[in-house]
Design a protein around this motif. Structure first.
Motif, PDB file in Angstrom:
ATOM      1  N   VAL A   1     -49.545 -65.368  -4.793  1.00 45.88           N
ATOM      2  CA  VAL A   1     -49.460 -64.570  -6.039  1.00 45.88           C
ATOM      3  C   VAL A   1     -49.582 -63.190  -5.343  1.00 45.88           C
ATOM      4  N   LEU A   2     -49.539 -62.642  -4.249  1.00 48.00           N
ATOM      5  CA  LEU A   2     -48.960 -61.504  -4.034  1.00 48.00           C
ATOM      6  C   LEU A   2     -47.578 -61.029  -3.888  1.00 48.00           C
ATOM      7  N   PHE A   3     -46.689 -62.274  -4.162  1.00 53.63           N
ATOM      8  CA  PHE A   3     -45.223 -62.444  -4.407  1.00 53.63           C
ATOM      9  C   PHE A   3     -44.657 -62.427  -5.143  1.00 53.63           C
ATOM     10  N   ASP A   4     -45.764 -62.806  -6.198  1.00 55.70           N
ATOM     11  CA  ASP A   4     -45.378 -62.980  -7.261  1.00 55.70           C
ATOM     12  C   ASP A   4     -45.457 -61.476  -8.627  1.00 55.70           C
ATOM     13  N   VAL A   5     -46.993 -60.857  -7.388  1.00 59.90           N
ATOM     14  CA  VAL A   5     -47.108 -59.292  -8.120  1.00 59.90           C
ATOM     15  C   VAL A   5     -45.851 -58.541  -7.746  1.00 59.90           C
ATOM     16  N   GLU A   6     -45.453 -58.382  -6.329  1.00 60.68           N
ATOM     17  CA  GLU A   6     -44.378 -57.610  -5.587  1.00 60.68           C
ATOM     18  C   GLU A   6     -43.125 -57.580  -6.197  1.00 60.68           C
ATOM     19  N   ARG A   7     -42.836 -58.979  -6.823  1.00 65.66           N
ATOM     20  CA  ARG A   7     -40.994 -59.541  -6.813  1.00 65.66           C
ATOM     21  C   ARG A   7     -41.208 -59.622  -8.239  1.00 65.66           C
ATOM     22  N   ASN A   8     -42.377 -60.208  -9.018  1.00 72.54           N
ATOM     23  CA  ASN A   8     -41.734 -60.968 -10.132  1.00 72.54           C
ATOM     24  C   ASN A   8     -43.218 -59.741 -11.348  1.00 72.54           C
ATOM     25  N   ASP A   9     -43.198 -58.989 -11.105  1.00 79.72           N
ATOM     26  CA  ASP A   9     -43.977 -58.324 -12.101  1.00 79.72           C
ATOM     27  C   ASP A   9     -45.034 -59.057 -12.778  1.00 79.72           C
ATOM     28  N   PHE A  10     -45.978 -59.639 -12.041  1.00 77.33           N
ATOM     29  CA  PHE A  10     -47.164 -60.754 -12.219  1.00 77.33           C
ATOM     30  C   PHE A  10     -48.582 -59.398 -11.994  1.00 77.33           C
ATOM     31  N   TRP A  11     -49.147 -59.200 -13.474  1.00 80.19           N
ATOM     32  CA  TRP A  11     -50.748 -58.534 -12.895  1.00 80.19           C
ATOM     33  C   TRP A  11     -51.324 -58.884 -13.640  1.00 80.19           C
ATOM     34  N   TRP A  12     -52.990 -59.717 -12.794  1.00 73.65           N
ATOM     35  CA  TRP A  12     -53.805 -60.173 -13.799  1.00 73.65           C
ATOM     36  C   TRP A  12     -54.156 -59.064 -14.838  1.00 73.65           C
ATOM     37  N   PRO A  13     -54.606 -59.851 -16.025  1.00 73.27           N
ATOM     38  CA  PRO A  13     -55.011 -58.291 -16.893  1.00 73.27           C
ATOM     39  C   PRO A  13     -56.838 -58.257 -16.114  1.00 73.27           C
ATOM     40  N   ALA A  14     -57.441 -58.808 -15.896  1.00 75.94           N
ATOM     41  CA  ALA A  14     -58.933 -58.305 -15.360  1.00 75.94           C
ATOM     42  C   ALA A  14     -58.537 -57.402 -13.692  1.00 75.94           C
ATOM     43  N   TRP A  15     -57.536 -57.297 -13.891  1.00 72.73           N
ATOM     44  CA  TRP A  15     -57.179 -56.051 -12.650  1.00 72.73           C
ATOM     45  C   TRP A  15     -57.545 -54.704 -13.058  1.00 72.73           C
ATOM     46  N   GLY A  16     -57.149 -54.271 -14.398  1.00 76.88           N
ATOM     47  CA  GLY A  16     -57.430 -52.711 -14.979  1.00 76.88           C
ATOM     48  C   GLY A  16     -55.938 -52.884 -15.033  1.00 76.88           C
ATOM     49  N   THR A  17     -55.703 -51.878 -15.747  1.00 80.02           N
ATOM     50  CA  THR A  17     -54.268 -50.927 -15.925  1.00 80.02           C
ATOM     51  C   THR A  17     -53.548 -51.379 -14.268  1.00 80.02           C
ATOM     52  N   PRO A  18     -52.470 -51.337 -14.210  1.00 78.58           N
ATOM     53  CA  PRO A  18     -51.271 -51.443 -12.925  1.00 78.58           C
ATOM     54  C   PRO A  18     -50.479 -49.897 -12.341  1.00 78.58           C
ATOM     55  N   PRO A  19     -51.218 -49.817 -11.506  1.00 82.73           N
ATOM     56  CA  PRO A  19     -50.254 -48.462 -11.184  1.00 82.73           C
ATOM     57  C   PRO A  19     -49.018 -48.851 -11.376  1.00 82.73           C
ATOM     58  N   ALA A  20     -48.546 -47.270 -11.126  1.00 80.43           N
ATOM     59  CA  ALA A  20     -47.215 -47.422 -11.599  1.00 80.43           C
ATOM     60  C   ALA A  20     -46.036 -47.835 -10.635  1.00 80.43           C
ATOM     61  N   ASP A  21     -46.979 -47.264  -8.892  1.00 87.93           N
ATOM     62  CA  ASP A  21     -45.361 -47.554  -8.523  1.00 87.93           C
ATOM     63  C   ASP A  21     -45.603 -49.148  -7.496  1.00 87.93           C
ATOM     64  N   ALA A  22     -44.453 -50.126  -6.811  1.00 91.28           N
ATOM     65  CA  ALA A  22     -44.850 -51.615  -6.986  1.00 91.28           C
ATOM     66  C   ALA A  22     -46.084 -51.014  -5.277  1.00 91.28           C
ATOM     67  N   ALA A  23     -45.651 -50.377  -4.974  1.00 85.36           N
ATOM     68  CA  ALA A  23     -46.888 -50.268  -3.386  1.00 85.36           C
ATOM     69  C   ALA A  23     -48.537 -50.294  -4.051  1.00 85.36           C
ATOM     70  N   GLY A  24     -48.339 -49.109  -5.229  1.00 83.67           N
ATOM     71  CA  GLY A  24     -50.109 -49.347  -5.198  1.00 83.67           C
ATOM     72  C   GLY A  24     -50.554 -50.553  -5.852  1.00 83.67           C
ATOM     73  N   ARG A  25     -49.794 -50.973  -6.944  1.00 82.66           N
ATOM     74  CA  ARG A  25     -50.100 -52.419  -7.198  1.00 82.66           C
ATOM     75  C   ARG A  25     -50.030 -53.351  -6.300  1.00 82.66           C
ATOM     76  N   LEU A  26     -49.144 -53.804  -5.298  1.00 86.24           N
ATOM     77  CA  LEU A  26     -49.881 -54.757  -4.552  1.00 86.24           C
ATOM     78  C   LEU A  26     -50.688 -54.588  -3.621  1.00 86.24           C
ATOM     79  N   SER A  27     -50.938 -52.851  -2.851  1.00 85.93           N
ATOM     80  CA  SER A  27     -52.556 -52.646  -2.965  1.00 85.93           C
ATOM     81  C   SER A  27     -53.698 -53.524  -3.720  1.00 85.93           C
ATOM     82  N   VAL A  28     -53.710 -52.354  -4.682  1.00 82.01           N
ATOM     83  CA  VAL A  28     -54.802 -53.029  -5.443  1.00 82.01           C
ATOM     84  C   VAL A  28     -54.746 -54.399  -5.936  1.00 82.01           C
ATOM     85  N   ALA A  29     -54.217 -55.501  -5.901  1.00 81.82           N
ATOM     86  CA  ALA A  29     -53.582 -56.873  -5.740  1.00 81.82           C
ATOM     87  C   ALA A  29     -53.862 -57.739  -4.497  1.00 81.82           C
TER      88      ALA A  29
END
Length: 155
Positions: A53-81
């Motif tokens: 799942v983390l791979f898809d967050v980092e490389r395939n723009d996956f974001w689970w809606p229940a996680w809220g608004t995704p951070p703008a930067d990739a590192a932030g998205r990966l951290s929240v995920a």
């Protein structure tokens, strides 16, 4: 003993030599060592689905809606995920990409990154082949495994 008998008997120094023996060896390697002789390998199998799942967050723009608004930067998205995925139940590897959750109503999930399929509605259904194909979409999500059942319904 003929060469074919030698290969089929598996007596070539304990190494698999026929295609069936090779497939069996691969299956055994993917199942984990539940006697915990290889704790690191077994732990890696348990964490593998979250890593996918983390791979898809980092490389395939996956974001689970229940996680809220995704951070703008990739590192932030990966951290929240990572934080959010630390809260989901770990799945128990069965074989290959097949996993089962910790709840009584867990289906058997076949998981590759964020792509999920339910090849068996329960562990008991695994030998029978009773799968998601027999259910209407109105019966989704299948099972009550937090995150994983919902991800399956979404995927």
């Amino acid at each position: 003993m003929t060469a074919v008998e030698y290969r089929v008997s598996g007596s070539a120094g304990g190494r698999p030599t026929t295609s069936n023996e090779i497939v069996d060896a691969i299956d055994r390697a993917a199942q984990g060592d539940w006697r915990l002789r290889d704790e690191a390998g077994t732990a890696a199998l348990v964490c593998q689905r979250v890593d996918g799942v983390l791979f898809d967050v980092e490389r395939n723009d996956f974001w689970w809606p229940a996680w809220g608004t995704p951070p703008a930067d990739a590192a932030g998205r990966l951290s929240v995920a990572r934080e959010r995925l630390a809260e989901v139940p770990r799945l128990t590897p069965l074989f290959g990409n097949r996993y089962v959750g910790p709840t009584d109503d867990s289906p058997v999930f076949s998981i590759h990154q964020t792509d999920l399929y339910v090849p068996a509605l329960s562990l008991a259904d695994l030998p029978t082949g009773r799968s998601e194909d027999e259910l209407p979409l109105t019966d989704y999500p299948i099972g009550g495994v937090p995150f994983w059942s919902e991800l399956h319904a979404w995927s």
